[in-house]
Motif scaffolding. Sequence first.
Motif, short mmCIF file in Angstrom:
data_model
loop_
_atom_site.label_atom_id
_atom_site.label_comp_id
_atom_site.label_asym_id
_atom_site.label_seq_id
_atom_site.Cartn_x
_atom_site.Cartn_y
_atom_site.Cartn_z
N LYS A 103 0.95 -1.20 0.06
CA LYS A 103 -0.02 0.13 0.00
C LYS A 103 0.71 1.12 0.11
CE LYS A 103 -3.66 0.99 2.01
NZ LYS A 103 -4.65 1.12 3.27
N TYR A 104 2.10 1.30 0.39
CA TYR A 104 2.98 2.49 0.64
C TYR A 104 4.25 2.20 -0.13
CZ TYR A 104 4.05 0.25 5.00
OH TYR A 104 4.23 -0.53 6.16
N THR A 105 4.91 3.40 -0.33
CA THR A 105 6.40 3.19 -0.49
C THR A 105 7.18 4.03 0.66
OG1 THR A 105 6.65 5.13 -1.68
CG2 THR A 105 6.12 3.26 -2.84
N CYS A 106 8.42 3.66 0.83
CA CYS A 106 9.36 4.42 1.83
C CYS A 106 10.07 5.45 1.00
CB CYS A 106 10.35 3.39 2.44
SG CYS A 106 11.19 4.29 3.58
N GLN A 107 10.07 6.77 1.53
CA GLN A 107 10.93 7.70 0.95
C GLN A 107 11.73 8.50 1.95
OE1 GLN A 107 10.31 8.33 -2.37
NE2 GLN A 107 8.94 6.59 -1.97
N SER A 108 12.56 9.37 1.46
CA SER A 108 13.55 9.80 2.52
C SER A 108 13.32 11.51 2.18
CB SER A 108 14.93 9.50 2.31
OG SER A 108 15.30 9.44 0.92
N ARG B 186 -1.22 10.45 1.85
CA ARG B 186 -1.54 10.06 3.22
C ARG B 186 0.03 9.73 3.61
NH1 ARG B 186 -5.17 8.63 6.39
NH2 ARG B 186 -4.38 6.37 6.93
N ILE B 187 0.57 10.41 4.42
CA ILE B 187 1.94 10.15 5.09
C ILE B 187 1.85 9.19 6.38
CG2 ILE B 187 4.11 11.43 5.72
CD1 ILE B 187 3.27 13.77 4.37
N GLY B 188 2.92 8.32 6.42
CA GLY B 188 3.19 7.64 7.36
C GLY B 188 4.49 7.72 8.23
N LEU B 189 4.51 7.82 9.61
CA LEU B 189 5.73 7.87 10.37
C LEU B 189 5.47 6.68 11.39
CD1 LEU B 189 5.78 11.60 11.14
CD2 LEU B 189 7.09 10.26 9.60
N ALA C 34 10.93 1.76 17.95
CA ALA C 34 10.86 0.28 18.18
C ALA C 34 9.88 -0.35 16.94
CB ALA C 34 10.13 -0.27 19.62
N GLN C 35 9.01 0.96 16.38
CA GLN C 35 8.13 0.17 15.40
C GLN C 35 9.20 -0.02 14.10
OE1 GLN C 35 4.84 0.00 15.78
NE2 GLN C 35 5.12 0.56 17.97
N THR C 36 8.52 -1.01 13.22
CA THR C 36 9.35 -1.33 11.94
C THR C 36 8.32 -1.04 10.91
OG1 THR C 36 7.99 -3.53 11.98
CG2 THR C 36 10.58 -3.54 12.68
N GLU C 37 7.19 -0.61 11.22
CA GLU C 37 6.23 -0.42 10.12
C GLU C 37 5.84 1.12 10.83
OE1 GLU C 37 5.90 -1.63 7.38
OE2 GLU C 37 7.23 -3.20 7.80
N PRO C 38 5.26 2.04 9.81
CA PRO C 38 4.70 3.10 10.10
C PRO C 38 3.32 2.75 10.64
CG PRO C 38 4.49 2.99 7.79
CD PRO C 38 5.59 1.92 8.18
N ASP C 39 3.12 3.53 11.88
CA ASP C 39 1.98 3.19 12.51
C ASP C 39 1.11 4.47 12.82
OD1 ASP C 39 3.73 3.79 14.27
OD2 ASP C 39 2.81 2.87 15.85
N LEU C 40 1.62 5.83 12.19
CA LEU C 40 0.81 7.00 12.42
C LEU C 40 0.58 7.34 10.88
CD1 LEU C 40 2.66 8.81 15.13
CD2 LEU C 40 0.44 7.81 15.25
N LEU D 9 10.02 8.64 5.64
CA LEU D 9 8.83 8.75 5.80
C LEU D 9 8.08 7.85 4.79
CD1 LEU D 9 7.62 12.27 4.73
CD2 LEU D 9 9.48 11.21 3.71
N TRP D 10 6.76 7.66 5.21
CA TRP D 10 6.09 6.63 4.19
C TRP D 10 4.86 7.25 3.45
CZ3 TRP D 10 8.67 5.44 8.34
CH2 TRP D 10 9.65 4.46 8.32
N ILE D 11 4.65 6.92 2.03
CA ILE D 11 3.58 7.48 1.37
C ILE D 11 2.66 6.49 0.78
CG2 ILE D 11 3.01 9.01 -0.58
CD1 ILE D 11 4.97 10.76 1.24
#
Length: 260
Positions: free
Chosen positions: A9-14, A46-49, A54-60, A100-102
């Motif tokens: 559902k998302y990609t990791c960006q920097s 929708r941006i994910g952080l 400790a989280q491996t995946e974005p949860d916000l 950050l994740w998009i």
Amino acid sequence: MPADQLQEKYTCQSVLSVKQWDSPGLVSIKATRDAGFNFVPGQFARIGLRSDDAQTEPDLWRAYSMVSHPDDDYLEFFSVTVPDGQFSPKLAALQENDKLWIEKAPFGFLTLERFLPAKALWLVSTGTGLSAYLPMLRDAATWQHFEKVIIVHGVRTARELAYRQTLEQLAQTNPQFIYLPVTSREPWPNDGQAACRVTTAYVEGLLQRVTGQPLTAEDARIMLCGNPEMVTEMRGLLQEQGFAASRRGNPGTLAVENYW
Ligand SMILES: Cc1cc2nc3c(=O)[nH]c(=O)nc-3n(C[C@H](O)[C@H](O)[C@H](O)COP(=O)(O)OP(=O)(O)OC[C@H]3O[C@@H](n4cnc5c(N)ncnc54)[C@H](O)[C@@H]3O)c2cc1C
Ligand SMILES: NC(=O)c1ccc[n+]([C@@H]2O[C@H](COP(=O)([O-])OP(=O)(O)OC[C@H]3O[C@@H](n4cnc5c(N)ncnc54)[C@H](OP(=O)(O)O)[C@@H]3O)[C@@H](O)[C@H]2O)c1
């Protein structure tokens, strides 16, 4: 949802850069853009952080309008830090090369395809609601479809007028464009009008008087973006004057987006 499904559902960006504006809570963030992430000016991502390391995946996750244009090879977002907010302080604290994740799909219907051409296009915002309009100003179709384009940016004080220099430069070089900053807690910076909200400025006829542009359903199209109370009040006032949203394929004269 399992991690492998989420990853689809998302990609990791920097983060490429973070710009701090004059007002301490306002930042613009540039980030890398996935080549497959395509959008129309006015849409949001929708941006994910991660809530903690400790989280491996974005949860916000939160919605942010793209300030950058679809032709740019980066993404830009404009953010206000809400005190005690869960997400915005973390976004503002990001530094170059942070992740950050998009989400892969863009969202939103605050786009100019909704309108037929007209004499005037009014783009009315409060606070960070300005973001959605900035890529529209870089689209050739905007200038072909509307004789005048007016950005109204309502903020508390002139310090919060992010992108002011860019918008003033555009107003100086493009006679089709008018930039109207409206401050609610000090006199207007460019016109010296007494402090007031954009809603009051509309009711008192100031928006039309200061810009010299029509704001009638016959001659104008209008977008509202930002504070939901402003959107509700302004929409009610405009509807009384005959403005209406698009319905069942019929292009309207009014389009809105609430930021919370
Ligand atoms: C379609 C859409 C597009 C958006 N685009 C942007 C954007 O481009 N830039 C941006 O900064 N925010 C934008 N937002 C708001 C953003 O998604 C978050 O709500 C905001 O960053 C605050 O997140 P938070 O977790 O810190 O606080 P939240 O818990 O989400 O919000 C707490 C409170 O803060 C206030 N608040 C939230 N967002 C704002 C804001 N933008 N300006 C002023 N007060 C606010 C409201 O009172 C809200 O109830 C958008 C929201 C939507 C729905
Ligand atoms: N803006 C910043 O630089 C900044 C910096 C750090 C933190 N914050 C935090 O961010 C949050 C709000 O940020 P903000 O100032 O960008 O957004 P905002 O509260 O929505 O205010 C932006 C503008 O909208 C006006 N407004 C509010 N309600 C309205 C309505 N019903 N009709 C018409 N206009 C209306 C405000 O007028 P009024 O002045 O009359 O309210 C102001 O001119 C707060 O939690 C604030 O503490 C902001």
